[in-house]
Design a protein around this motif. Structure first.
Motif, PDB file in Angstrom:
ATOM      1  N   LEU A   8      83.617  28.142  64.488  1.00  0.00           N
ATOM      2  CA  LEU A   8      84.757  27.579  65.211  1.00  0.00           C
ATOM      3  C   LEU A   8      85.991  28.479  65.100  1.00  0.00           C
ATOM      4  CD1 LEU A   8      84.369  23.826  64.179  1.00  0.00           C
ATOM      5  CD2 LEU A   8      84.258  24.714  66.522  1.00  0.00           C
ATOM      6  N   ILE A   9      86.199  29.032  63.902  1.00  0.00           N
ATOM      7  CA  ILE A   9      87.349  29.921  63.701  1.00  0.00           C
ATOM      8  C   ILE A   9      87.202  31.174  64.552  1.00  0.00           C
ATOM      9  CG2 ILE A   9      88.488  31.406  62.009  1.00  0.00           C
ATOM     10  CD1 ILE A   9      87.911  29.226  59.911  1.00  0.00           C
ATOM     11  N   ASP A  10      85.995  31.738  64.576  1.00  0.00           N
ATOM     12  CA  ASP A  10      85.763  32.937  65.388  1.00  0.00           C
ATOM     13  C   ASP A  10      85.996  32.644  66.868  1.00  0.00           C
ATOM     14  OD1 ASP A  10      85.188  34.488  63.211  1.00  0.00           O
ATOM     15  OD2 ASP A  10      83.008  34.320  63.393  1.00  0.00           O
ATOM     16  N   GLU A  11      85.601  31.465  67.287  1.00  0.00           N
ATOM     17  CA  GLU A  11      85.816  31.068  68.686  1.00  0.00           C
ATOM     18  C   GLU A  11      87.312  31.024  68.996  1.00  0.00           C
ATOM     19  OE1 GLU A  11      85.025  27.100  71.389  1.00  0.00           O
ATOM     20  OE2 GLU A  11      83.512  27.659  69.895  1.00  0.00           O
ATOM     21  N   CYS A  12      88.074  30.473  68.070  1.00  0.00           N
ATOM     22  CA  CYS A  12      89.524  30.431  68.252  1.00  0.00           C
ATOM     23  C   CYS A  12      90.101  31.840  68.334  1.00  0.00           C
ATOM     24  CB  CYS A  12      90.192  29.687  67.086  1.00  0.00           C
ATOM     25  SG  CYS A  12      89.904  27.910  67.062  1.00  0.00           S
ATOM     26  N   LEU A  13      89.684  32.710  67.418  1.00  0.00           N
ATOM     27  CA  LEU A  13      90.231  34.067  67.377  1.00  0.00           C
ATOM     28  C   LEU A  13      89.904  34.840  68.652  1.00  0.00           C
ATOM     29  CD1 LEU A  13      89.576  35.133  63.661  1.00  0.00           C
ATOM     30  CD2 LEU A  13      91.706  34.348  64.695  1.00  0.00           C
ATOM     31  N   ARG A  14      88.709  34.627  69.198  1.00  0.00           N
ATOM     32  CA  ARG A  14      88.341  35.306  70.438  1.00  0.00           C
ATOM     33  C   ARG A  14      89.255  34.864  71.576  1.00  0.00           C
ATOM     34  NH1 ARG A  14      83.009  34.387  68.704  1.00  0.00           N
ATOM     35  NH2 ARG A  14      82.858  32.554  70.058  1.00  0.00           N
ATOM     36  N   ARG A  29      93.534  26.193  55.153  1.00  0.00           N
ATOM     37  CA  ARG A  29      93.868  24.824  55.553  1.00  0.00           C
ATOM     38  C   ARG A  29      95.373  24.574  55.532  1.00  0.00           C
ATOM     39  NH1 ARG A  29      90.434  20.808  52.099  1.00  0.00           N
ATOM     40  NH2 ARG A  29      90.776  19.424  53.855  1.00  0.00           N
ATOM     41  N   ARG A  30      96.115  25.477  54.902  1.00  0.00           N
ATOM     42  CA  ARG A  30      97.564  25.299  54.853  1.00  0.00           C
ATOM     43  C   ARG A  30      98.267  25.873  56.080  1.00  0.00           C
ATOM     44  NH1 ARG A  30      96.748  26.682  49.264  1.00  0.00           N
ATOM     45  NH2 ARG A  30      97.537  28.790  49.610  1.00  0.00           N
ATOM     46  N   LEU A  31      97.514  26.606  56.908  1.00  0.00           N
ATOM     47  CA  LEU A  31      98.118  27.173  58.113  1.00  0.00           C
ATOM     48  C   LEU A  31      98.364  26.063  59.136  1.00  0.00           C
ATOM     49  CD1 LEU A  31      95.957  30.407  58.566  1.00  0.00           C
ATOM     50  CD2 LEU A  31      98.243  30.225  57.564  1.00  0.00           C
ATOM     51  N   GLU A  32      99.533  26.055  59.705  1.00  0.00           N
ATOM     52  CA  GLU A  32      99.889  25.018  60.674  1.00  0.00           C
ATOM     53  C   GLU A  32      99.478  25.461  62.083  1.00  0.00           C
ATOM     54  OE1 GLU A  32     103.966  23.915  60.312  1.00  0.00           O
ATOM     55  OE2 GLU A  32     103.799  23.380  58.201  1.00  0.00           O
ATOM     56  N   GLU A  34      92.639  22.155  68.507  1.00  0.00           N
ATOM     57  CA  GLU A  34      91.671  21.144  68.100  1.00  0.00           C
ATOM     58  C   GLU A  34      90.452  21.745  67.427  1.00  0.00           C
ATOM     59  OE1 GLU A  34      88.048  18.790  68.513  1.00  0.00           O
ATOM     60  OE2 GLU A  34      88.559  20.520  69.778  1.00  0.00           O
ATOM     61  N   ARG A  35      90.018  22.918  67.891  1.00  0.00           N
ATOM     62  CA  ARG A  35      88.871  23.583  67.281  1.00  0.00           C
ATOM     63  C   ARG A  35      89.197  24.045  65.861  1.00  0.00           C
ATOM     64  NH1 ARG A  35      88.210  27.915  71.878  1.00  0.00           N
ATOM     65  NH2 ARG A  35      90.455  27.779  71.520  1.00  0.00           N
ATOM     66  N   TRP A  36      90.412  24.548  65.686  1.00  0.00           N
ATOM     67  CA  TRP A  36      90.851  24.974  64.352  1.00  0.00           C
ATOM     68  C   TRP A  36      90.879  23.773  63.409  1.00  0.00           C
ATOM     69  CZ3 TRP A  36      91.983  29.704  62.137  1.00  0.00           C
ATOM     70  CH2 TRP A  36      92.607  29.667  60.890  1.00  0.00           C
ATOM     71  N   GLN A  37      91.384  22.647  63.893  1.00  0.00           N
ATOM     72  CA  GLN A  37      91.443  21.448  63.070  1.00  0.00           C
ATOM     73  C   GLN A  37      90.039  20.992  62.676  1.00  0.00           C
ATOM     74  OE1 GLN A  37      94.150  19.924  61.798  1.00  0.00           O
ATOM     75  NE2 GLN A  37      95.339  21.627  62.633  1.00  0.00           N
ATOM     76  N   ARG A  38      89.086  21.099  63.605  1.00  0.00           N
ATOM     77  CA  ARG A  38      87.699  20.734  63.278  1.00  0.00           C
ATOM     78  C   ARG A  38      87.120  21.697  62.249  1.00  0.00           C
ATOM     79  NH1 ARG A  38      83.958  21.091  67.453  1.00  0.00           N
ATOM     80  NH2 ARG A  38      85.424  21.937  68.977  1.00  0.00           N
ATOM     81  N   ALA A  39      87.499  22.973  62.381  1.00  0.00           N
ATOM     82  CA  ALA A  39      87.030  23.971  61.415  1.00  0.00           C
ATOM     83  C   ALA A  39      87.566  23.666  60.025  1.00  0.00           C
ATOM     84  CB  ALA A  39      87.463  25.372  61.851  1.00  0.00           C
ATOM     85  N   MET A  40      88.840  23.266  59.941  1.00  0.00           N
ATOM     86  CA  MET A  40      89.429  22.944  58.642  1.00  0.00           C
ATOM     87  C   MET A  40      88.768  21.707  58.038  1.00  0.00           C
ATOM     88  SD  MET A  40      91.482  25.428  58.218  1.00  0.00           S
ATOM     89  CE  MET A  40      90.310  26.383  59.232  1.00  0.00           C
ATOM     90  N   GLN A  41      88.386  20.749  58.901  1.00  0.00           N
ATOM     91  CA  GLN A  41      87.674  19.569  58.423  1.00  0.00           C
ATOM     92  C   GLN A  41      86.301  19.970  57.887  1.00  0.00           C
ATOM     93  OE1 GLN A  41      88.708  16.277  58.203  1.00  0.00           O
ATOM     94  NE2 GLN A  41      86.777  16.070  57.059  1.00  0.00           N
ATOM     95  N   ALA A  42      85.647  20.897  58.576  1.00  0.00           N
ATOM     96  CA  ALA A  42      84.333  21.367  58.129  1.00  0.00           C
ATOM     97  C   ALA A  42      84.436  22.071  56.783  1.00  0.00           C
ATOM     98  CB  ALA A  42      83.729  22.303  59.177  1.00  0.00           C
TER      99      ALA A  42
END
Length: 207
Positions: free
Chosen positions: A115-121, A156-159, A163-171
């Motif tokens: 999910l994080i990689d998807e966000c970065l792309r 997880r402290r990054l604001e 939504e994908r990033w938030q799901r990644a942090m939950q994972a």
């Protein structure tokens, strides 16, 4: 000739390759070095035994005190996960009992990384360089090939509101597993009349 299980004959020493060497053929400086090492090892073993007994006694005494206090006052002493701080009546000394947990990640960390990689792309044009650096550094393994948990959790402290990033942090949170814990005791003494405490070191490097 090699040494098996037999007793070393009088007048001989076994070297590092387990060969029997006549003492008369060993240089005096080598004998002196051997005597020094053996004497210091014996003292180190004695010091180790003292520290081991102190540790067992201290843990037992603290636990007994906590149980006594709970019985008398019906109060739970200590903080999260068994941490407790005890201070002498005059405030000069403080003893901290703490539990340090070891954390590892299960397979859900891979889902978080995807999910994080998807966000970065998708953020290639507008992604802050420091975020990219933090992510890449967090998932870089150490010399043992293990993920550095503290750096992953720091993400997880990054604001970031995506939504994908938030799901990644939950994972990442779900992937955290406590794989062990280590209890330790630290003893402190007050520095003069200040509010600061300094440790009474029980580590040979800090004495």
């Amino acid at each position: 000739m090699t040494v098996q299980q037999q007793t070393i004959p009088e007048g001989y020493r076994a070297d590092a390759q387990k060969r029997l060497i006549p003492e008369s053929m060993i240089k005096p400086i080598d004998l002196e070095r051997d005597a020094l090492v053996l004497a210091l090892v014996e003292k180190a073993r004695a010091a180790h035994d003292v520290l081991s007994k102190f540790k067992a006694s201290a843990f037992g005494d603290i636990e007994a005190f906590i149980e006594l206090s709970a019985e008398q006052y019906g109060a739970q002493i200590g903080g999260k996960k068994g941490n407790v701080s005890l201070i002498s009546f005059d405030g000069r000394f403080k003893i901290l009992r703490a539990v340090q947990e070891s954390i590892a990640f299960d397979e859900r960390l891979q889902a978080a990384r995807a999910l994080i990689d998807e966000c970065l792309r998708d953020w290639t044009e507008g992604a802050r360089p420091e975020v990219v650096t933090l992510v890449n550094d967090a998932f870089r393994t150490d010399q043992k090939g293990d993920i550095r948990t503290a750096r992953v959790l720091a993400l997880r402290r990054l604001e970031i509101t995506d939504e994908r990033w938030q799901r990644a942090m939950q994972a990442i949170g779900d992937a955290c597993q406590v794989v062990g814990s280590k209890s330790y005791i630290r003893v402190y003494q007050r520095v003069g009349d200040t509010d600061q405490y300094e440790p009474i070191s029980l580590d040979i490097a800090g004495v």
